[in-house]
Design a protein around this motif. Structure first.
Motif, mmCIF file in Angstrom:
data_model
loop_
_atom_site.group_PDB
_atom_site.id
_atom_site.type_symbol
_atom_site.label_atom_id
_atom_site.label_comp_id
_atom_site.label_asym_id
_atom_site.label_seq_id
_atom_site.Cartn_x
_atom_site.Cartn_y
_atom_site.Cartn_z
ATOM 1 N N LEU A 1 0.826 -1.203 0.000
ATOM 2 C CA LEU A 1 0.000 0.000 0.000
ATOM 3 C C LEU A 1 0.863 1.255 0.000
ATOM 4 C CD1 LEU A 1 -3.015 0.683 0.048
ATOM 5 C CD2 LEU A 1 -2.843 0.936 2.523
ATOM 6 N N GLN A 2 1.960 1.247 0.787
ATOM 7 C CA GLN A 2 2.876 2.392 0.781
ATOM 8 C C GLN A 2 3.555 2.557 -0.569
ATOM 9 O OE1 GLN A 2 3.304 4.728 3.208
ATOM 10 N NE2 GLN A 2 1.560 3.680 4.196
ATOM 11 N N SER A 3 3.896 1.448 -1.200
ATOM 12 C CA SER A 3 4.507 1.516 -2.531
ATOM 13 C C SER A 3 3.549 2.114 -3.542
ATOM 14 C CB SER A 3 4.935 0.110 -2.982
ATOM 15 O OG SER A 3 5.910 -0.417 -2.101
ATOM 16 N N ARG A 4 2.269 1.821 -3.358
ATOM 17 C CA ARG A 4 1.255 2.388 -4.248
ATOM 18 C C ARG A 4 1.165 3.891 -4.065
ATOM 19 N NH1 ARG A 4 -5.040 0.344 -4.630
ATOM 20 N NH2 ARG A 4 -5.860 2.122 -5.809
ATOM 21 N N ILE A 5 1.219 4.335 -2.815
ATOM 22 C CA ILE A 5 1.121 5.775 -2.537
ATOM 23 C C ILE A 5 2.337 6.513 -3.077
ATOM 24 C CG2 ILE A 5 1.035 7.494 -0.684
ATOM 25 C CD1 ILE A 5 -0.529 5.446 0.976
ATOM 26 N N HIS A 6 3.523 5.959 -2.822
ATOM 27 C CA HIS A 6 4.773 6.632 -3.211
ATOM 28 C C HIS A 6 5.262 6.218 -4.592
ATOM 29 C CE1 HIS A 6 5.076 8.252 0.837
ATOM 30 N NE2 HIS A 6 4.937 7.034 1.338
ATOM 31 N N ARG A 7 4.489 5.371 -5.276
ATOM 32 C CA ARG A 7 4.824 4.931 -6.646
ATOM 33 C C ARG A 7 6.207 4.271 -6.707
ATOM 34 N NH1 ARG A 7 1.080 6.999 -10.114
ATOM 35 N NH2 ARG A 7 -0.188 8.739 -9.314
ATOM 36 N N THR A 8 6.422 3.336 -5.797
ATOM 37 C CA THR A 8 7.667 2.570 -5.779
ATOM 38 C C THR A 8 7.336 1.097 -5.974
ATOM 39 O OG1 THR A 8 7.550 2.363 -3.363
ATOM 40 C CG2 THR A 8 8.796 4.233 -4.247
ATOM 41 N N GLN A 9 8.367 0.297 -6.133
ATOM 42 C CA GLN A 9 8.187 -1.136 -6.368
ATOM 43 C C GLN A 9 8.463 -1.913 -5.084
ATOM 44 O OE1 GLN A 9 7.084 -2.675 -9.115
ATOM 45 N NE2 GLN A 9 6.834 -0.684 -10.162
ATOM 46 N N GLN B 1 -10.466 -0.403 0.425
ATOM 47 C CA GLN B 1 -10.544 -0.728 -0.990
ATOM 48 C C GLN B 1 -9.146 -0.868 -1.591
ATOM 49 O OE1 GLN B 1 -12.889 2.020 -3.234
ATOM 50 N NE2 GLN B 1 -12.705 0.888 -5.150
ATOM 51 N N ALA B 2 -8.233 0.012 -1.169
ATOM 52 C CA ALA B 2 -6.850 -0.089 -1.670
ATOM 53 C C ALA B 2 -6.203 -1.382 -1.193
ATOM 54 C CB ALA B 2 -6.055 1.122 -1.184
ATOM 55 N N TYR B 3 -6.479 -1.787 0.066
ATOM 56 C CA TYR B 3 -5.959 -3.070 0.567
ATOM 57 C C TYR B 3 -6.467 -4.223 -0.287
ATOM 58 C CZ TYR B 3 -3.724 -1.629 4.965
ATOM 59 O OH TYR B 3 -2.864 -1.111 5.901
ATOM 60 N N VAL B 4 -7.741 -4.196 -0.647
ATOM 61 C CA VAL B 4 -8.320 -5.276 -1.440
ATOM 62 C C VAL B 4 -7.670 -5.343 -2.820
ATOM 63 C CG1 VAL B 4 -10.440 -6.072 -2.560
ATOM 64 C CG2 VAL B 4 -10.506 -5.281 -0.201
ATOM 65 N N GLU B 5 -7.513 -4.163 -3.445
ATOM 66 C CA GLU B 5 -6.931 -4.129 -4.788
ATOM 67 C C GLU B 5 -5.474 -4.594 -4.781
ATOM 68 O OE1 GLU B 5 -7.535 -0.119 -5.924
ATOM 69 O OE2 GLU B 5 -9.696 -0.356 -6.294
ATOM 70 N N GLU B 6 -4.682 -4.086 -3.823
ATOM 71 C CA GLU B 6 -3.284 -4.489 -3.752
ATOM 72 C C GLU B 6 -3.166 -5.944 -3.289
ATOM 73 O OE1 GLU B 6 -0.538 -2.837 -4.677
ATOM 74 O OE2 GLU B 6 -1.919 -1.330 -5.461
ATOM 75 N N GLY B 7 -4.044 -6.358 -2.388
ATOM 76 C CA GLY B 7 -3.994 -7.726 -1.895
ATOM 77 C C GLY B 7 -4.287 -8.751 -2.954
ATOM 78 N N ARG B 8 -5.196 -8.430 -3.890
ATOM 79 C CA ARG B 8 -5.505 -9.359 -4.969
ATOM 80 C C ARG B 8 -4.247 -9.652 -5.798
ATOM 81 N NH1 ARG B 8 -10.263 -10.552 -7.921
ATOM 82 N NH2 ARG B 8 -11.404 -8.972 -6.770
ATOM 83 N N LEU B 9 -3.515 -8.590 -6.131
ATOM 84 C CA LEU B 9 -2.279 -8.773 -6.908
ATOM 85 C C LEU B 9 -1.222 -9.513 -6.098
ATOM 86 C CD1 LEU B 9 -2.049 -5.207 -8.506
ATOM 87 C CD2 LEU B 9 -2.935 -7.303 -9.556
ATOM 88 N N LEU B 10 -1.130 -9.160 -4.814
ATOM 89 C CA LEU B 10 -0.136 -9.785 -3.948
ATOM 90 C C LEU B 10 -0.418 -11.275 -3.802
ATOM 91 C CD1 LEU B 10 2.239 -8.430 -2.387
ATOM 92 C CD2 LEU B 10 0.840 -8.596 -0.342
ATOM 93 N N LEU B 11 -1.684 -11.623 -3.659
ATOM 94 C CA LEU B 11 -2.047 -13.030 -3.486
ATOM 95 C C LEU B 11 -1.734 -13.843 -4.740
ATOM 96 C CD1 LEU B 11 -3.357 -15.281 -1.861
ATOM 97 C CD2 LEU B 11 -5.593 -14.483 -2.672
#
Length: 415
Positions: A327-335, A379-389
């Protein structure tokens, strides 16, 4: 010769003929003084006459009733109040029973029994002042009640003019940049303000609703409106009811419902996100069913949570940390470093975890965060979690694939 004491001359017929007798009587009071005495004695207001030394020379029955004392007690006593001719003053009179009476006192100069004197009139205004005090205390009590309410209260007369407000209303004005509080205080035209206020949603409809209540066409009027403020848009519920009593008017309350509005919006968004989580769970369960070979021994193992609870808890903690980092990577646009997720996949593979175990870990991590996160963050957790899973499942599959290839390589070639 001028006589100092006038007398009455009468004729008397005696034995030796008519004679003259002079009878000296006390001088009679003048007609003006007699009239004054009669007026003072029968006046409904208290009247006290004092000489130039302030000593009481006369008082009427009304004064006795006002002072609750007999005239004989006061006659010859010094009147105890400062006396200024021509002025009016209110004085408190202490009665023998300890109660106070209030009298309006006026002093005029007169001539009494041939000497200069002062006439003191006392009009009993005790009941009037008590009524005024009771009215003032009732008004103060009403204002105290209004100020005790957290809602913003405005009371209007039949012309739409403000006749009373509470402290919450004035505080709201100050907090929202109104420097001229006279514009929203007693005497201001509330109807005119509604007509020209561009920030009030449906200002004309609100004005008509208030007029309908004032005219008796409606028992009450209520609406909700949004108001832009320095702290952002806020929502209010307005309710107007008739003013009960002899005076016509309306009472308007403004209730801040911003938090309730936000809570309703958050509840709706949260329910939508929960449905997305349930949908994702169904989808991932289907993936698990397709990817699980039915004839392998691992498929018949119990869940990782039951078999290795310590491993499950560690994996849950680690996955949750990676979810926060994503989630932090999404906010700061990092990998997000891929190595961390690969290592977690290999760790789970060493415990013979299945895709169903990964789903269990993922959903548990999402649920832990849903209780403390606003809807947008969830919602951001769900979106990032789907990719992470999905990526974690890929690492787990790669681990098992490498393990399978190693097992095949270690077997001797068939003859």
């Amino acid at each position: 010769m001028k006589r100092s004491n006038p007398g009455i001359i009468t004729r008397c017929v005696g034995k030796h003929g008519p004679t003259r007798r002079i009878i000296i009587e006390p001088p009679t009071r003048s007609t003006a003084e007699e009239n004054l005495r009669a007026i003072v004695s029968h006046d409904a207001d208290g009247a006290i006459i004092v000489d130039n030394s302030g000593v009481v020379r006369f008082l009427n029955s009304a004064a006795e009733r006002l002072l609750d004392r007999h005239g004989a007690e006061l006659h010859g006593q010094v009147f105890g109040f400062p006396l200024v001719v021509g002025e009016r003053a209110e004085v408190e009179v202490l009665r023998p029973n300890g109660e106070f009476a209030v009298a309006e006192m006026r002093v005029v100069s007169i001539v009494w029994e041939g000497q200069d004197a002062l006439l003191i009139t006392l009009r009993d205004v005790t009941f009037e002042r008590q009524a005024e005090t009771a009215l003032r205390e009732a008004e103060e009590f009403s204002i105290t009640i209004l100020n005790s309410l957290t809602n913003e209260i405005v009371v209007l007369d039949e012309q739409g003019k403000i006749v009373a407000v509470n402290e919450a209303w004035l505080r709201f004005g100050r907090e929202n940049g109104i420097t001229d509080l006279a514009a929203i205080s007693v005497g201001a035209d509330y109807f005119a303000a509604c007509a020209v206020d561009k920030t009030l949603t449906g200002g004309i409809d609100v004005l008509q609703g208030l007029r309908d209540v004032l005219a008796g066409n409606k028992e009450e009027f209520s609406c909700e409106y949004e108001l832009p403020t320095s702290a952002g848009t806020r929502w209010f519920a307005l309710r107007a009811v008739p003013l009960r009593g002899k005076r016509r008017g309306i009472v308007i309350s403004h209730t801040d419902i911003t938090e309730q509005r936000r809570a309703a919006q958050l509840a709706a968004e949260a329910e939508m996100l929960r449905e997305q989580v349930r949908q994702m769970e169904r989808e991932l369960t289907n993936v698990d069913a397709l990817s699980r070979p039915e004839d392998t021994a691992r498929s018949r193992l119990s869940s990782l949570r039951q078999r290795l609870p310590e491993v499950f808890e560690y994996a849950l903690h680690r996955y949750g940390s990676l979810l926060d980092e994503a989630l932090q990577s999404r906010i700061h646009r990092t990998q997000l470093p891929p190595r961390a997720l690969r290592e977690l996949g290999e760790f789970l593979g060493s415990g013979w975890a299945t895709p169903r175990d990964l789903i269990d870990i993922h959903l548990q991590a999402i649920r832990q965060r849903s209780a403390q996160s606003p809807p947008k963050k969830l919602q951001a957790y769900v979106e990032e979690g789907r990719l992470l899973l999905l990526e974690l499942m890929g690492h787990l599959a790669s681990f098992y694939r490498s393990l399978a290839i190693g097992e095949l390589a270690s077997r001797p070639p068939e003859q």
